[in-house]
Design a protein around this motif. Structure first.
Motif: not given
Length: 336
Positions: A292-306
Protein backbone atom coordinates in the motif's frame (compact mmCIF):
# COMPACT_ATOMS: atom_id res chain seq x y z
CA UNK A 1 4.33 28.61 32.76
CA UNK A 2 6.44 30.67 30.36
CA UNK A 3 4.49 33.56 28.82
CA UNK A 4 4.93 35.82 25.81
CA UNK A 5 5.98 38.57 28.23
CA UNK A 6 8.87 36.38 29.45
CA UNK A 7 10.04 35.90 25.87
CA UNK A 8 9.83 39.65 25.21
CA UNK A 9 11.90 40.45 28.30
CA UNK A 10 14.55 37.86 27.40
CA UNK A 11 14.84 39.18 23.83
CA UNK A 12 14.60 42.84 24.97
CA UNK A 13 11.69 43.62 22.64
CA UNK A 14 8.01 44.46 23.03
CA UNK A 15 5.30 41.85 23.49
CA UNK A 16 3.80 43.03 20.19
CA UNK A 17 7.03 42.23 18.35
CA UNK A 18 7.07 38.73 19.82
CA UNK A 19 3.47 38.33 18.66
CA UNK A 20 4.42 39.42 15.12
CA UNK A 21 7.05 36.66 14.96
CA UNK A 22 4.88 33.92 16.46
CA UNK A 23 1.77 34.73 14.40
CA UNK A 24 3.57 35.85 11.25
CA UNK A 25 1.37 38.94 11.07
CA UNK A 26 4.07 41.55 10.36
CA UNK A 27 7.65 41.48 9.07
CA UNK A 28 10.39 41.69 11.71
CA UNK A 29 14.05 42.51 11.16
CA UNK A 30 16.18 39.35 10.81
CA UNK A 31 18.38 40.22 13.82
CA UNK A 32 15.32 40.84 16.02
CA UNK A 33 13.62 37.65 14.81
CA UNK A 34 16.75 35.68 15.63
CA UNK A 35 16.81 37.04 19.21
CA UNK A 36 13.14 36.20 19.70
CA UNK A 37 13.52 32.69 18.31
CA UNK A 38 16.54 32.14 20.55
CA UNK A 39 14.53 33.30 23.58
CA UNK A 40 11.66 30.97 22.65
CA UNK A 41 14.10 28.07 22.45
CA UNK A 42 15.90 28.94 25.69
CA UNK A 43 12.69 29.38 27.67
CA UNK A 44 10.95 26.41 26.00
CA UNK A 45 7.96 28.63 25.23
CA UNK A 46 4.81 26.87 24.01
CA UNK A 47 2.00 28.94 22.56
CA UNK A 48 -1.37 28.35 24.22
CA UNK A 49 -3.69 26.85 21.63
CA UNK A 50 -6.76 28.71 22.90
CA UNK A 51 -4.94 32.05 22.90
CA UNK A 52 -3.64 31.41 19.40
CA UNK A 53 -7.14 30.61 18.16
CA UNK A 54 -8.56 33.77 19.70
CA UNK A 55 -5.84 35.88 18.10
CA UNK A 56 -5.93 34.42 14.60
CA UNK A 57 -9.16 32.38 14.30
CA UNK A 58 -6.88 29.44 13.52
CA UNK A 59 -5.76 26.60 15.78
CA UNK A 60 -3.39 24.93 13.28
CA UNK A 61 -4.83 21.60 14.43
CA UNK A 62 -6.10 18.99 11.97
CA UNK A 63 -8.35 16.05 12.85
CA UNK A 64 -7.80 12.60 11.40
CA UNK A 65 -11.24 10.99 11.67
CA UNK A 66 -11.32 7.21 11.79
CA UNK A 67 -14.05 4.79 12.96
CA UNK A 68 -13.59 3.27 16.39
CA UNK A 69 -11.21 0.41 15.76
CA UNK A 70 -13.11 -2.88 15.76
CA UNK A 71 -9.78 -4.67 15.94
CA UNK A 72 -6.19 -3.67 16.58
CA UNK A 73 -5.00 -1.15 13.95
CA UNK A 74 -2.97 -2.90 11.26
CA UNK A 75 0.43 -1.91 9.87
CA UNK A 76 -1.06 -0.05 6.93
CA UNK A 77 -3.42 2.09 9.04
CA UNK A 78 -0.50 3.05 11.30
CA UNK A 79 1.53 4.09 8.25
CA UNK A 80 -1.31 6.32 7.04
CA UNK A 81 -1.64 7.95 10.45
CA UNK A 82 2.07 8.48 11.05
CA UNK A 83 2.80 9.85 7.58
CA UNK A 84 -0.09 12.31 7.88
CA UNK A 85 1.13 13.39 11.33
CA UNK A 86 4.69 13.93 10.10
CA UNK A 87 3.47 15.81 7.03
CA UNK A 88 1.32 18.09 9.18
CA UNK A 89 4.14 18.82 11.61
CA UNK A 90 6.50 19.72 8.76
CA UNK A 91 4.06 22.45 7.71
CA UNK A 92 3.48 23.79 11.18
CA UNK A 93 0.27 21.93 12.04
CA UNK A 94 -0.62 19.33 14.66
CA UNK A 95 -2.68 16.23 13.91
CA UNK A 96 -5.09 14.60 16.36
CA UNK A 97 -6.74 11.20 15.88
CA UNK A 98 -10.50 11.24 16.56
CA UNK A 99 -12.34 7.89 16.48
CA UNK A 100 -15.89 8.52 15.25
CA UNK A 101 -18.54 6.11 14.01
CA UNK A 102 -21.38 8.35 12.86
CA UNK A 103 -22.03 11.77 11.40
CA UNK A 104 -23.80 13.19 14.43
CA UNK A 105 -20.92 12.39 16.75
CA UNK A 106 -18.49 13.93 14.29
CA UNK A 107 -20.59 17.10 13.95
CA UNK A 108 -20.37 17.69 17.71
CA UNK A 109 -16.61 17.40 17.57
CA UNK A 110 -16.22 19.77 14.63
CA UNK A 111 -18.70 22.36 15.93
CA UNK A 112 -16.40 23.32 18.80
CA UNK A 113 -13.94 25.06 16.49
CA UNK A 114 -10.97 23.11 17.83
CA UNK A 115 -9.71 22.07 14.39
CA UNK A 116 -9.05 23.96 11.18
CA UNK A 117 -9.69 20.99 8.91
CA UNK A 118 -10.31 17.24 8.80
CA UNK A 119 -9.05 14.10 7.10
CA UNK A 120 -11.53 11.21 6.91
CA UNK A 121 -10.40 7.56 6.65
CA UNK A 122 -12.29 4.33 5.95
CA UNK A 123 -14.74 6.18 3.72
CA UNK A 124 -17.92 4.28 2.89
CA UNK A 125 -19.69 4.52 -0.45
CA UNK A 126 -22.73 6.12 1.23
CA UNK A 127 -21.16 7.85 4.22
CA UNK A 128 -23.16 10.03 6.61
CA UNK A 129 -19.90 11.44 7.93
CA UNK A 130 -19.11 12.89 4.50
CA UNK A 131 -22.53 14.54 4.40
CA UNK A 132 -21.90 16.07 7.83
CA UNK A 133 -18.46 17.29 6.75
CA UNK A 134 -19.99 19.09 3.79
CA UNK A 135 -22.69 20.62 5.98
CA UNK A 136 -20.18 21.74 8.63
CA UNK A 137 -18.21 23.81 6.08
CA UNK A 138 -15.02 22.57 7.72
CA UNK A 139 -12.37 22.05 5.00
CA UNK A 140 -11.64 18.37 4.49
CA UNK A 141 -9.91 15.76 2.35
CA UNK A 142 -10.90 12.09 2.11
CA UNK A 143 -8.46 9.20 2.35
CA UNK A 144 -10.71 6.95 0.30
CA UNK A 145 -13.70 7.69 -1.92
CA UNK A 146 -17.41 8.09 -1.40
CA UNK A 147 -20.02 7.82 -4.12
CA UNK A 148 -19.42 11.46 -5.15
CA UNK A 149 -16.08 11.55 -6.98
CA UNK A 150 -16.14 15.36 -7.11
CA UNK A 151 -15.09 15.61 -3.46
CA UNK A 152 -11.39 16.04 -2.60
CA UNK A 153 -9.76 12.63 -2.12
CA UNK A 154 -6.63 10.54 -2.30
CA UNK A 155 -7.03 6.78 -2.53
CA UNK A 156 -5.50 3.49 -3.53
CA UNK A 157 -6.38 2.44 -7.07
CA UNK A 158 -7.96 -0.84 -6.06
CA UNK A 159 -9.04 -1.77 -9.58
CA UNK A 160 -5.46 -1.56 -10.88
CA UNK A 161 -4.15 -3.29 -7.74
CA UNK A 162 -6.47 -6.30 -8.03
CA UNK A 163 -5.85 -6.57 -11.78
CA UNK A 164 -2.10 -6.68 -11.19
CA UNK A 165 -2.46 -9.30 -8.46
CA UNK A 166 -4.60 -11.49 -10.72
CA UNK A 167 -2.15 -11.14 -13.60
CA UNK A 168 0.74 -12.11 -11.32
CA UNK A 169 -1.10 -15.26 -10.26
CA UNK A 170 -2.04 -16.07 -13.84
CA UNK A 171 1.65 -15.96 -14.70
CA UNK A 172 2.07 -18.96 -12.37
CA UNK A 173 -0.80 -20.82 -14.02
CA UNK A 174 -3.55 -19.96 -11.51
CA UNK A 175 -7.10 -19.45 -12.75
CA UNK A 176 -9.28 -20.44 -9.79
CA UNK A 177 -8.54 -17.51 -7.53
CA UNK A 178 -10.44 -16.61 -4.34
CA UNK A 179 -10.81 -13.23 -2.64
CA UNK A 180 -10.75 -12.88 1.16
CA UNK A 181 -12.05 -9.54 2.46
CA UNK A 182 -12.94 -8.10 5.85
CA UNK A 183 -16.39 -8.35 7.36
CA UNK A 184 -17.64 -5.11 8.91
CA UNK A 185 -20.52 -3.98 11.12
CA UNK A 186 -22.05 -1.69 8.48
CA UNK A 187 -25.09 -2.78 6.44
CA UNK A 188 -24.37 -4.86 3.30
CA UNK A 189 -23.77 -2.67 0.27
CA UNK A 190 -22.29 0.13 2.36
CA UNK A 191 -18.93 -1.36 3.26
CA UNK A 192 -15.81 0.82 3.05
CA UNK A 193 -15.11 1.87 -0.51
CA UNK A 194 -11.83 -0.05 -0.55
CA UNK A 195 -13.69 -3.34 -0.02
CA UNK A 196 -16.45 -2.65 -2.53
CA UNK A 197 -14.08 -1.44 -5.25
CA UNK A 198 -11.70 -4.37 -4.78
CA UNK A 199 -14.68 -6.75 -4.83
CA UNK A 200 -15.96 -5.24 -8.09
CA UNK A 201 -12.51 -5.43 -9.71
CA UNK A 202 -12.16 -9.05 -8.64
CA UNK A 203 -15.55 -10.00 -10.09
CA UNK A 204 -14.60 -8.35 -13.39
CA UNK A 205 -11.30 -10.23 -13.46
CA UNK A 206 -13.00 -13.58 -12.81
CA UNK A 207 -15.58 -12.84 -15.51
CA UNK A 208 -12.75 -12.17 -17.97
CA UNK A 209 -11.13 -15.47 -17.00
CA UNK A 210 -14.45 -17.27 -17.32
CA UNK A 211 -14.08 -18.65 -13.80
CA UNK A 212 -16.63 -18.55 -10.94
CA UNK A 213 -15.86 -16.12 -8.12
CA UNK A 214 -15.12 -17.23 -4.57
CA UNK A 215 -15.49 -14.41 -2.03
CA UNK A 216 -15.03 -14.91 1.71
CA UNK A 217 -15.45 -12.18 4.34
CA UNK A 218 -13.90 -12.79 7.77
CA UNK A 219 -12.80 -10.82 10.80
CA UNK A 220 -9.46 -9.06 10.62
CA UNK A 221 -7.86 -11.42 13.13
CA UNK A 222 -5.81 -14.59 13.18
CA UNK A 223 -9.01 -16.50 14.00
CA UNK A 224 -10.63 -14.90 10.96
CA UNK A 225 -7.77 -16.12 8.80
CA UNK A 226 -8.13 -19.67 10.11
CA UNK A 227 -11.86 -19.51 9.39
CA UNK A 228 -11.06 -18.42 5.82
CA UNK A 229 -8.68 -21.36 5.43
CA UNK A 230 -11.43 -23.75 6.53
CA UNK A 231 -13.99 -22.19 4.16
CA UNK A 232 -11.53 -22.36 1.27
CA UNK A 233 -10.94 -26.06 1.83
CA UNK A 234 -14.58 -26.97 2.47
CA UNK A 235 -16.45 -24.71 0.04
CA UNK A 236 -13.88 -23.78 -2.62
CA UNK A 237 -11.43 -26.71 -2.80
CA UNK A 238 -10.72 -25.96 -6.46
CA UNK A 239 -9.16 -22.56 -5.61
CA UNK A 240 -5.38 -22.70 -5.98
CA UNK A 241 -4.70 -19.07 -5.04
CA UNK A 242 -6.15 -16.35 -2.86
CA UNK A 243 -5.94 -12.57 -2.81
CA UNK A 244 -6.26 -11.15 0.69
CA UNK A 245 -7.73 -7.72 1.30
CA UNK A 246 -7.53 -8.32 5.04
CA UNK A 247 -4.08 -7.79 6.52
CA UNK A 248 -5.08 -8.94 9.99
CA UNK A 249 -6.17 -12.36 8.72
CA UNK A 250 -2.96 -13.08 6.77
CA UNK A 251 -1.07 -15.05 9.39
CA UNK A 252 -4.15 -17.02 10.39
CA UNK A 253 -4.83 -18.01 6.78
CA UNK A 254 -1.31 -19.36 6.29
CA UNK A 255 -1.26 -21.19 9.65
CA UNK A 256 -4.81 -22.43 9.26
CA UNK A 257 -4.08 -23.83 5.80
CA UNK A 258 -1.02 -25.63 7.13
CA UNK A 259 -3.07 -27.16 9.96
CA UNK A 260 -5.52 -28.46 7.35
CA UNK A 261 -2.74 -30.15 5.38
CA UNK A 262 -2.39 -27.42 2.74
CA UNK A 263 0.97 -25.68 2.51
CA UNK A 264 1.75 -22.26 1.06
CA UNK A 265 2.67 -21.99 -1.78
CA UNK A 266 2.71 -25.68 -2.83
CA UNK A 267 -1.04 -26.16 -2.41
CA UNK A 268 -2.25 -22.57 -2.10
CA UNK A 269 -0.64 -19.35 -3.31
CA UNK A 270 -1.32 -16.16 -1.35
CA UNK A 271 -1.07 -12.45 -2.18
CA UNK A 272 -1.85 -9.92 0.54
CA UNK A 273 -3.12 -6.72 -1.10
CA UNK A 274 -3.03 -3.21 0.34
CA UNK A 275 -0.62 -4.19 3.07
CA UNK A 276 2.86 -3.39 4.34
CA UNK A 277 5.90 -5.34 3.09
CA UNK A 278 7.29 -5.29 6.65
CA UNK A 279 4.23 -7.23 7.78
CA UNK A 280 4.59 -9.77 4.98
CA UNK A 281 8.16 -10.49 6.05
CA UNK A 282 6.98 -11.46 9.55
CA UNK A 283 5.05 -14.47 8.21
CA UNK A 284 6.55 -17.81 7.18
CA UNK A 285 6.74 -18.16 4.26
CA UNK A 286 7.16 -14.46 3.57
CA UNK A 287 4.11 -13.08 1.82
CA UNK A 288 3.97 -11.68 -1.66
CA UNK A 289 2.25 -8.36 -1.10
CA UNK A 290 0.69 -5.55 -3.04
CA UNK A 291 2.36 -2.83 -0.94
CA UNK A 292 0.00 0.00 0.00
CA UNK A 293 1.28 3.52 -0.81
CA UNK A 294 0.22 4.53 2.71
CA UNK A 295 3.12 6.86 3.45
CA UNK A 296 2.74 8.66 0.14
CA UNK A 297 -1.04 8.99 0.38
CA UNK A 298 -0.95 10.17 4.00
CA UNK A 299 1.35 13.05 3.08
CA UNK A 300 -0.56 13.87 -0.08
CA UNK A 301 -3.81 14.04 1.87
CA UNK A 302 -2.49 16.33 4.58
CA UNK A 303 -0.73 18.58 2.07
CA UNK A 304 -3.91 18.86 0.00
CA UNK A 305 -5.86 19.84 3.12
CA UNK A 306 -3.30 22.44 4.21
CA UNK A 307 -3.15 23.86 0.66
CA UNK A 308 -6.93 24.23 0.85
CA UNK A 309 -6.68 26.00 4.21
CA UNK A 310 -3.97 28.35 3.00
CA UNK A 311 -5.68 29.16 -0.29
CA UNK A 312 -3.00 27.77 -2.60
CA UNK A 313 -4.99 24.83 -3.98
CA UNK A 314 -5.92 25.20 -7.63
CA UNK A 315 -8.42 22.33 -7.71
CA UNK A 316 -9.59 19.59 -5.31
CA UNK A 317 -7.28 16.57 -5.43
CA UNK A 318 -8.50 13.43 -7.16
CA UNK A 319 -5.51 11.13 -6.74
CA UNK A 320 -5.40 7.36 -7.27
CA UNK A 321 -2.19 5.40 -6.69
CA UNK A 322 -2.05 1.60 -7.16
CA UNK A 323 -0.27 -0.74 -4.78
CA UNK A 324 3.15 -2.03 -5.79
CA UNK A 325 3.89 -5.75 -6.18
CA UNK A 326 6.61 -6.93 -3.78
CA UNK A 327 7.35 -10.64 -4.41
CA UNK A 328 7.75 -12.96 -1.44
CA UNK A 329 7.71 -16.73 -1.07
CA UNK A 330 3.95 -17.28 -0.89
CA UNK A 331 3.26 -17.58 -4.62
CA UNK A 332 4.22 -20.63 -6.65
CA UNK A 333 3.05 -22.63 -9.67
CA UNK A 334 -0.54 -23.82 -9.66
CA UNK A 335 -0.84 -27.47 -8.58
CA UNK A 336 -1.38 -29.87 -11.45
Amino acid sequence: MVTMRDVAERANVSIATVSFVINGTKPVAPETRARIEAAIEELDYRRNVVARALASSRTRILALLHPDFETRPNFTVVQFVMSAAHGARERGYDLVLWPVNDGEQMSHLLAGGLVDGALLMEVQIHDSRVERLIASRVPFTLIGRAEDDDLPYVDIDFAATIDQAVEHLRGFGHRRIALVTQCTKVPPGNEPGRIMRAHAAYLDAMATLGEPPAVIAVESTSAGGRAAARTLKDDFPEATAVILLNEGASAGLVKGSRALGRTVPDDLSVISASTAPEFGEMIEPSLTVMAAPATQLGRLAVNALIDQLEGVQEAPPHLLIPCTLVPGQSVGPAPA
